[in-house]
Scaffold this motif. Structure first.
Motif, mmCIF file in Angstrom:
data_model
loop_
_atom_site.group_PDB
_atom_site.id
_atom_site.type_symbol
_atom_site.label_atom_id
_atom_site.label_comp_id
_atom_site.label_asym_id
_atom_site.label_seq_id
_atom_site.Cartn_x
_atom_site.Cartn_y
_atom_site.Cartn_z
ATOM 1 N N SER A 240 0.834 -1.202 0.000
ATOM 2 C CA SER A 240 0.000 0.000 0.000
ATOM 3 C C SER A 240 0.870 1.253 0.000
ATOM 4 C CB SER A 240 -0.945 -0.001 1.197
ATOM 5 O OG SER A 240 -0.205 -0.035 2.387
ATOM 6 N N VAL B 196 3.304 6.126 -1.194
ATOM 7 C CA VAL B 196 3.689 6.854 0.023
ATOM 8 C C VAL B 196 5.199 6.760 0.249
ATOM 9 C CG1 VAL B 196 3.375 6.991 2.517
ATOM 10 C CG2 VAL B 196 1.425 6.450 1.057
ATOM 11 N N GLY B 197 5.754 5.590 0.044
ATOM 12 C CA GLY B 197 7.196 5.371 0.200
ATOM 13 C C GLY B 197 7.857 5.280 -1.162
ATOM 14 N N PRO B 198 9.211 5.181 -1.167
ATOM 15 C CA PRO B 198 9.919 5.097 -2.443
ATOM 16 C C PRO B 198 9.535 3.850 -3.253
ATOM 17 C CG PRO B 198 11.455 5.016 -0.571
ATOM 18 C CD PRO B 198 10.091 5.172 -0.006
ATOM 19 N N LEU C 164 10.388 0.715 -4.904
ATOM 20 C CA LEU C 164 11.501 -0.159 -4.525
ATOM 21 C C LEU C 164 12.290 -0.671 -5.737
ATOM 22 C CD1 LEU C 164 10.030 -2.121 -1.472
ATOM 23 C CD2 LEU C 164 11.417 -0.044 -1.497
ATOM 24 N N ALA D 268 14.556 2.198 -6.097
ATOM 25 C CA ALA D 268 15.460 2.290 -4.943
ATOM 26 C C ALA D 268 16.652 1.342 -5.078
ATOM 27 C CB ALA D 268 14.696 2.008 -3.656
ATOM 28 N N ILE E 169 13.054 -2.849 7.517
ATOM 29 C CA ILE E 169 11.808 -3.338 8.114
ATOM 30 C C ILE E 169 11.866 -3.225 9.636
ATOM 31 C CG2 ILE E 169 10.370 -5.381 8.517
ATOM 32 C CD1 ILE E 169 11.203 -6.390 5.729
ATOM 33 N N ASN F 72 13.578 4.702 9.658
ATOM 34 C CA ASN F 72 13.797 6.051 10.158
ATOM 35 C C ASN F 72 12.695 6.397 11.174
ATOM 36 O OD1 ASN F 72 13.964 8.787 10.552
ATOM 37 N ND2 ASN F 72 14.047 9.297 8.371
ATOM 38 N N VAL G 163 6.289 -6.523 9.799
ATOM 39 C CA VAL G 163 6.451 -7.979 9.848
ATOM 40 C C VAL G 163 7.680 -8.226 10.711
ATOM 41 C CG1 VAL G 163 5.347 -8.595 7.662
ATOM 42 C CG2 VAL G 163 7.725 -7.864 7.659
HETATM 43 C C1 HEC Z 1 2.890 3.593 5.745
HETATM 44 C C2 HEC Z 1 3.678 3.457 4.542
HETATM 45 C C3 HEC Z 1 4.767 2.397 4.485
HETATM 46 C C4 HEC Z 1 4.627 1.048 4.673
HETATM 47 C C5 HEC Z 1 3.359 0.280 5.048
HETATM 48 C C6 HEC Z 1 5.927 0.466 4.408
HETATM 49 N N1 HEC Z 1 6.817 1.438 4.074
HETATM 50 FE FE1 HEC Z 1 8.758 1.165 3.513
HETATM 51 N N2 HEC Z 1 9.036 3.171 3.431
HETATM 52 C C7 HEC Z 1 8.049 4.125 3.608
HETATM 53 C C8 HEC Z 1 8.650 5.446 3.521
HETATM 54 C C9 HEC Z 1 7.915 6.771 3.650
HETATM 55 C C10 HEC Z 1 10.046 5.251 3.294
HETATM 56 C C11 HEC Z 1 11.111 6.350 3.151
HETATM 57 C C12 HEC Z 1 12.068 6.370 4.321
HETATM 58 C C13 HEC Z 1 11.441 6.397 5.691
HETATM 59 O O1 HEC Z 1 10.505 7.162 5.946
HETATM 60 O O2 HEC Z 1 11.875 5.596 6.544
HETATM 61 C C14 HEC Z 1 10.233 3.810 3.233
HETATM 62 C C15 HEC Z 1 11.453 3.199 2.954
HETATM 63 C C16 HEC Z 1 11.608 1.856 2.683
HETATM 64 C C17 HEC Z 1 12.821 1.250 2.171
HETATM 65 C C18 HEC Z 1 14.115 1.976 1.831
HETATM 66 C C19 HEC Z 1 14.048 2.421 0.396
HETATM 67 C C20 HEC Z 1 15.234 3.263 0.018
HETATM 68 O O3 HEC Z 1 15.068 4.139 -0.858
HETATM 69 O O4 HEC Z 1 16.306 3.073 0.581
HETATM 70 C C21 HEC Z 1 12.594 -0.081 2.059
HETATM 71 C C22 HEC Z 1 13.554 -1.148 1.577
HETATM 72 C C23 HEC Z 1 11.244 -0.322 2.510
HETATM 73 N N3 HEC Z 1 10.673 0.883 2.875
HETATM 74 C C24 HEC Z 1 10.646 -1.558 2.567
HETATM 75 C C25 HEC Z 1 9.385 -1.782 3.136
HETATM 76 C C26 HEC Z 1 8.845 -3.093 3.411
HETATM 77 C C27 HEC Z 1 9.541 -4.409 3.088
HETATM 78 C C28 HEC Z 1 7.618 -2.895 3.982
HETATM 79 C C29 HEC Z 1 6.655 -3.945 4.523
HETATM 80 C C30 HEC Z 1 7.145 -4.755 5.616
HETATM 81 C C31 HEC Z 1 7.367 -1.473 4.027
HETATM 82 N N4 HEC Z 1 8.468 -0.836 3.529
HETATM 83 C C32 HEC Z 1 6.199 -0.887 4.490
HETATM 84 C C33 HEC Z 1 6.718 3.869 3.833
HETATM 85 C C34 HEC Z 1 6.159 2.647 4.110
#
Ligand code: HEC
Length: 246
Positions: free
Chosen positions: A52, A65-67, A69, A72, A94, A98, A108
């Protein structure tokens, strides 16, 4: 474990990790072989808990919402980083995102974190499609047409957390209409109805997850209307459809 204490910035932490740890990571032997990661479960958990917010082409997720992947990790792939190294980076993110960011920690945990990291490391920034058991790990979001019954329409959200409704088109007679949108997944959604494709929003239901039902009740004249999810990025990712009235 030790990786947890390393603060990561982009790919830099990979260099900052003690050599002995890098060896340990490399010793894991690729993304899947010789260890207990289950990439099929990893894909399912990724779609349900991460998709999502993140776009990942092979998982068919389109969160914004996030980058993205794929983007990335594109540079890491070009630089020849091993999947085992990428996997360590993903697992680190995970477990220890930040703290000032919006990504919740430990969506997870334990074995699931290992599985998700292994899946992402295997497919991020790679071309082609998932094959074999991975291809069928997540049922593709169905695109049914729904017809109003007794003034009610059911337009449920995808139960596995994909950014999709179970219905893409619906028809209803003019008059009072109640739309119920049940959301069994843990990803929050709502449902809103607007006139035409970009007209005024007539009503927005409450935001729900975990089995809640978002409901709108409207009185519609003949014409075309749009239903969609108002949460950021969800409409753009595909949570949108058309209701033809009359
Ligand atoms: C609510 C939204 C959200 C969810 C759900 C989420 N992420 Fe993220 N993710 C982000 C955001 C925003 C960033 C940017 C950096 C930060 O805020 O930590 C990020 C950064 C990342 C990065 C680093 C990417 C980079 O450019 O270095 C990875 C890898 C990642 N997420 C993996 C995951 C995984 C695997 C899951 C599920 C277990 C997950 N994320 C769930 C919002 C989310």
């Amino acid at each position: 474990m030790m990786l947890g204490s390393v603060r990561r910035r982009g790919g830099i932490a990979v260099v900052a990790v003690a050599p002995v740890l890098l060896l340990a990571l490399a010793g894991c032997g690729g993304a899947v072989k010789g260890d207990n990661a289950d990439v099929v479960h990893g894909k399912q958990a990724f779609v349900a808990r991460c998709g999502s917010c993140h776009t990942l082409a092979r998982a068919d997720t389109r969160g914004t919402v996030g980058p993205n992947l794929d983007q990335a990790f594109a540079q890491s792939r070009r630089d020849g980083l091993r999947s085992s190294t990428i996997r360590g980076v993903v697992k680190e993110q995970i477990l220890y995102p930040n703290i000032r960011g919006v990504m919740p920690a430990k969506l997870v945990d334990g074995q699931r974190a290992v599985d998700v990291a292994a899946y992402v490391a295997r497919v991020a920034a790679t071309s082609g499609r998932d094959t074999g058991a991975l291809a069928t790990a997540v049922p593709t979001a169905s695109k049914r047409t729904a017809t109003a019954q007794g003034g009610r329409l059911e337009i449920d959200a995808n139960p596995t957390g994909q950014l999709a409704y179970e219905v893409s088109n619906a028809t209803a007679p003019a008059g009072a209409l109640t739309i119920d949108s049940r959301n069994a997944s843990s990803t929050p959604h709502d449902i809103a109805i607007q006139q035409g494709a970009n007209g005024p929003v007539l009503q927005t239901g409450k935001t729900v997850s975990g089995g809640g039902v978002s409901t709108v009740s409207v009185d519609l004249r003949a014409g075309r209307y749009t239903f969609y999810c108002t949460l950021p990025g969800h409409r753009q990712a595909g949570m949108v459809g058309t209701i033809t009235v009359g």
